[in-house]
Design a protein around this motif. Structure first.
Motif, PDB file in Angstrom:
ATOM      1  N   GLU A   1      48.315 -40.007  -5.124  1.00 35.73           N
ATOM      2  CA  GLU A   1      47.569 -40.985  -5.919  1.00 35.73           C
ATOM      3  C   GLU A   1      47.292 -40.461  -7.325  1.00 35.73           C
ATOM      4  OE1 GLU A   1      44.044 -41.940  -3.742  1.00 35.73           O
ATOM      5  OE2 GLU A   1      44.975 -43.638  -2.706  1.00 35.73           O
ATOM      6  N   HIS A   2      47.037 -39.143  -7.425  1.00 37.58           N
ATOM      7  CA  HIS A   2      46.731 -38.541  -8.720  1.00 37.58           C
ATOM      8  C   HIS A   2      47.985 -37.993  -9.408  1.00 37.58           C
ATOM      9  CE1 HIS A   2      42.665 -38.646  -6.973  1.00 37.58           C
ATOM     10  NE2 HIS A   2      42.253 -38.641  -8.220  1.00 37.58           N
ATOM     11  N   GLU A   3      49.145 -38.214  -8.784  1.00 35.35           N
ATOM     12  CA  GLU A   3      50.421 -37.765  -9.349  1.00 35.35           C
ATOM     13  C   GLU A   3      50.386 -36.286  -9.689  1.00 35.35           C
ATOM     14  OE1 GLU A   3      51.186 -40.401 -12.621  1.00 35.35           O
ATOM     15  OE2 GLU A   3      51.876 -41.999 -11.297  1.00 35.35           O
ATOM     16  N   GLU A   4      49.882 -35.504  -8.750  1.00 37.68           N
ATOM     17  CA  GLU A   4      49.786 -34.067  -8.922  1.00 37.68           C
ATOM     18  C   GLU A   4      50.968 -33.381  -8.239  1.00 37.68           C
ATOM     19  OE1 GLU A   4      44.909 -33.711  -9.014  1.00 37.68           O
ATOM     20  OE2 GLU A   4      46.009 -33.152  -7.213  1.00 37.68           O
ATOM     21  N   ARG A   5      51.170 -32.132  -8.613  1.00 40.92           N
ATOM     22  CA  ARG A   5      52.164 -31.302  -7.946  1.00 40.92           C
ATOM     23  C   ARG A   5      51.523 -29.964  -7.615  1.00 40.92           C
ATOM     24  NH1 ARG A   5      55.803 -27.336  -8.158  1.00 40.92           N
ATOM     25  NH2 ARG A   5      57.901 -27.689  -7.331  1.00 40.92           N
ATOM     26  N   LEU A   6      51.338 -29.714  -6.343  1.00 39.60           N
ATOM     27  CA  LEU A   6      50.788 -28.433  -5.906  1.00 39.60           C
ATOM     28  C   LEU A   6      51.933 -27.459  -5.662  1.00 39.60           C
ATOM     29  CD1 LEU A   6      48.096 -29.497  -3.272  1.00 39.60           C
ATOM     30  CD2 LEU A   6      47.862 -29.327  -5.740  1.00 39.60           C
ATOM     31  N   VAL A   7      51.814 -26.246  -6.212  1.00 43.45           N
ATOM     32  CA  VAL A   7      52.878 -25.271  -5.975  1.00 43.45           C
ATOM     33  C   VAL A   7      52.746 -24.626  -4.607  1.00 43.45           C
ATOM     34  CG1 VAL A   7      53.272 -24.801  -8.405  1.00 43.45           C
ATOM     35  CG2 VAL A   7      51.609 -23.428  -7.157  1.00 43.45           C
ATOM     36  N   VAL A   8      51.550 -24.662  -4.028  1.00 48.46           N
ATOM     37  CA  VAL A   8      51.364 -24.103  -2.693  1.00 48.46           C
ATOM     38  C   VAL A   8      50.061 -24.645  -2.114  1.00 48.46           C
ATOM     39  CG1 VAL A   8      50.102 -22.022  -3.431  1.00 48.46           C
ATOM     40  CG2 VAL A   8      51.466 -21.955  -1.333  1.00 48.46           C
ATOM     41  N   LEU A   9      50.029 -24.815  -0.806  1.00 51.71           N
ATOM     42  CA  LEU A   9      48.809 -25.105  -0.057  1.00 51.71           C
ATOM     43  C   LEU A   9      48.630 -23.961   0.929  1.00 51.71           C
ATOM     44  CD1 LEU A   9      46.489 -27.131   0.564  1.00 51.71           C
ATOM     45  CD2 LEU A   9      47.975 -28.083   2.352  1.00 51.71           C
ATOM     46  N   ILE A  10      47.551 -23.205   0.763  1.00 56.71           N
ATOM     47  CA  ILE A  10      47.317 -22.001   1.558  1.00 56.71           C
ATOM     48  C   ILE A  10      46.414 -22.358   2.734  1.00 56.71           C
ATOM     49  CG2 ILE A  10      46.450 -19.626   1.483  1.00 56.71           C
ATOM     50  CD1 ILE A  10      46.756 -19.920  -1.654  1.00 56.71           C
ATOM     51  N   GLY A  11      46.774 -21.916   3.927  1.00 54.63           N
ATOM     52  CA  GLY A  11      46.029 -22.290   5.124  1.00 54.63           C
ATOM     53  C   GLY A  11      45.361 -21.121   5.812  1.00 54.63           C
ATOM     54  N   ASP A  12      44.256 -21.420   6.477  1.00 52.65           N
ATOM     55  CA  ASP A  12      43.589 -20.458   7.350  1.00 52.65           C
ATOM     56  C   ASP A  12      44.618 -19.915   8.337  1.00 52.65           C
ATOM     57  OD1 ASP A  12      42.126 -19.185   9.337  1.00 52.65           O
ATOM     58  OD2 ASP A  12      40.831 -20.901   9.781  1.00 52.65           O
ATOM     59  N   PRO A  13      44.773 -18.594   8.420  1.00 53.66           N
ATOM     60  CA  PRO A  13      45.805 -18.044   9.314  1.00 53.66           C
ATOM     61  C   PRO A  13      45.665 -18.450  10.763  1.00 53.66           C
ATOM     62  CG  PRO A  13      44.525 -16.279   8.251  1.00 53.66           C
ATOM     63  CD  PRO A  13      44.069 -17.560   7.651  1.00 53.66           C
ATOM     64  N   SER A  14      44.448 -18.735  11.218  1.00 51.52           N
ATOM     65  CA  SER A  14      44.284 -19.153  12.614  1.00 51.52           C
ATOM     66  C   SER A  14      44.947 -20.491  12.883  1.00 51.52           C
ATOM     67  CB  SER A  14      42.794 -19.212  12.985  1.00 51.52           C
ATOM     68  OG  SER A  14      42.138 -20.267  12.306  1.00 51.52           O
ATOM     69  N   GLY A  15      45.167 -21.276  11.839  1.00 54.32           N
ATOM     70  CA  GLY A  15      45.814 -22.571  11.998  1.00 54.32           C
ATOM     71  C   GLY A  15      47.300 -22.481  12.269  1.00 54.32           C
ATOM     72  N   PHE A  16      47.844 -21.250  12.268  1.00 57.03           N
ATOM     73  CA  PHE A  16      49.257 -21.054  12.576  1.00 57.03           C
ATOM     74  C   PHE A  16      49.451 -20.597  14.023  1.00 57.03           C
ATOM     75  CE2 PHE A  16      48.929 -21.074   8.091  1.00 57.03           C
ATOM     76  CZ  PHE A  16      50.136 -21.529   7.605  1.00 57.03           C
ATOM     77  N   ASN A  17      48.347 -20.420  14.740  1.00 56.97           N
ATOM     78  CA  ASN A  17      48.422 -20.031  16.149  1.00 56.97           C
ATOM     79  C   ASN A  17      48.681 -21.261  17.009  1.00 56.97           C
ATOM     80  OD1 ASN A  17      47.741 -17.424  15.352  1.00 56.97           O
ATOM     81  ND2 ASN A  17      45.549 -17.770  15.688  1.00 56.97           N
ATOM     82  N   THR A  18      49.541 -21.109  18.009  1.00 58.29           N
ATOM     83  CA  THR A  18      49.815 -22.213  18.929  1.00 58.29           C
ATOM     84  C   THR A  18      48.560 -22.532  19.724  1.00 58.29           C
ATOM     85  OG1 THR A  18      52.120 -21.526  19.126  1.00 58.29           O
ATOM     86  CG2 THR A  18      51.261 -22.998  20.833  1.00 58.29           C
ATOM     87  N   ARG A  19      48.218 -23.806  19.787  1.00 57.22           N
ATOM     88  CA  ARG A  19      47.012 -24.225  20.502  1.00 57.22           C
ATOM     89  C   ARG A  19      47.182 -24.027  22.008  1.00 57.22           C
ATOM     90  NH1 ARG A  19      42.991 -27.465  18.396  1.00 57.22           N
ATOM     91  NH2 ARG A  19      43.081 -27.791  16.142  1.00 57.22           N
ATOM     92  N   ALA A  20      46.067 -23.745  22.662  1.00 50.63           N
ATOM     93  CA  ALA A  20      46.082 -23.520  24.110  1.00 50.63           C
ATOM     94  C   ALA A  20      46.665 -24.733  24.835  1.00 50.63           C
ATOM     95  CB  ALA A  20      44.669 -23.240  24.605  1.00 50.63           C
ATOM     96  N   ASN A  21      47.571 -24.461  25.770  1.00 53.81           N
ATOM     97  CA  ASN A  21      48.222 -25.480  26.607  1.00 53.81           C
ATOM     98  C   ASN A  21      49.097 -26.441  25.815  1.00 53.81           C
ATOM     99  OD1 ASN A  21      46.828 -24.480  28.927  1.00 53.81           O
ATOM    100  ND2 ASN A  21      45.023 -25.669  28.321  1.00 53.81           N
ATOM    101  N   LEU A  22      49.391 -26.090  24.564  1.00 56.86           N
ATOM    102  CA  LEU A  22      50.249 -26.934  23.743  1.00 56.86           C
ATOM    103  C   LEU A  22      51.368 -26.073  23.161  1.00 56.86           C
ATOM    104  CD1 LEU A  22      47.468 -28.976  21.880  1.00 56.86           C
ATOM    105  CD2 LEU A  22      48.912 -29.786  23.749  1.00 56.86           C
ATOM    106  N   THR A  23      52.300 -26.714  22.517  1.00 55.26           N
ATOM    107  CA  THR A  23      53.439 -25.974  21.957  1.00 55.26           C
ATOM    108  C   THR A  23      53.446 -26.030  20.434  1.00 55.26           C
ATOM    109  OG1 THR A  23      54.846 -27.940  22.119  1.00 55.26           O
ATOM    110  CG2 THR A  23      54.841 -26.407  24.004  1.00 55.26           C
ATOM    111  N   TRP A  24      52.331 -26.452  19.829  1.00 59.50           N
ATOM    112  CA  TRP A  24      52.311 -26.592  18.374  1.00 59.50           C
ATOM    113  C   TRP A  24      51.007 -26.042  17.812  1.00 59.50           C
ATOM    114  CZ3 TRP A  24      48.076 -29.539  17.340  1.00 59.50           C
ATOM    115  CH2 TRP A  24      47.669 -30.454  18.331  1.00 59.50           C
TER     116      TRP A  24
END
Length: 205
Positions: A59-82
């Motif tokens: 909407e703001h016609e922006e360009r982000l060069v990177v979106l940095i995430g909490d490292p725990s958000g890259f862990n596979t969730r319990a009983n799931l595959t993602w």
């Protein structure tokens, strides 16, 4: 403001029961880092989080060069595959894993707030009225009793649904956001960020 040509990036703390928080930053030619937007909510499902980020940036016609995430958000969730990061990617938002060396991150935040540029103002600035939860919580975060270079973990136990709770989620996102300007141990450094500026944006199919 910020000027459209300035480099922009973001950071996210994934959360559904806990707060979901996103901060956006831009860097001026004098290297001042402006935090200019905050998204903060409880109960937003992960796919919707990604869709909201994508929508507001487009909407703001922006360009982000990177979106940095909490490292725990890259862990596979319990009983799931993602993981949460996988769900973001499935919804067209690519997230890069942030560093989680907490003491180093807090030191860098402190340095950016303490350092002044030639105009006498801090190297890190938050645009007035744009990040209410960051401004509300950051100044009153308590130091950990056993590690004075970290924040007390009691903030993570504060009621996420109480709008007056002093949570550390916005502060944690600020740590990730400052990562590109941190010491070499961090995952992302300014030269690496700038090298991405000719690449594809974080949004894709």
């Amino acid at each position: 403001f910020p000027v459209k040509s300035w480099m922009r990036w973001g950071a996210v703390d994934f959360g559904v029961s806990d707060p979901w928080c996103v901060l956006f930053a831009a860097r001026a030619p004098n290297r001042r880092m402006f935090v200019y937007r905050e998204l903060y909510a409880v109960g937003v499902q992960v796919p919707t989080q990604a869709q909201r980020i994508r929508l507001i940036v487009e909407e703001h016609e922006e360009r982000l060069v990177v979106l940095i995430g909490d490292p725990s958000g890259f862990n596979t969730r319990a009983n799931l595959t993602w993981s949460d990061a996988d769900k973001y990617r499935q919804n067209g938002v690519v997230v890069s894993r942030g560093g989680n060396k907490r003491q180093q991150g807090w030191r860098r935040v402190s340095e950016l707030l303490s350092n002044t540029l030639d105009d006498g103002y801090p190297e890190l600035a938050v645009l007035e009225g744009t990040c209410p939860n960051l401004v509300r919580t950051l100044p009153v975060l308590l130091t950990d009793r056993l590690d004075h270079e970290d924040v007390s973990d009691e903030h993570g136990r504060a009621d996420p649904k109480n709008p007056r709770s002093i949570r550390d989620d916005p502060g944690d996102v600020l740590r990730y956001l400052c990562g590109p300007f941190a010491a070499p141990e961090q995952d992302l450094r300014p030269s690496e960020i700038e090298s991405r500026m000719g690449d594809e944006p974080i949004f894709g199919q």
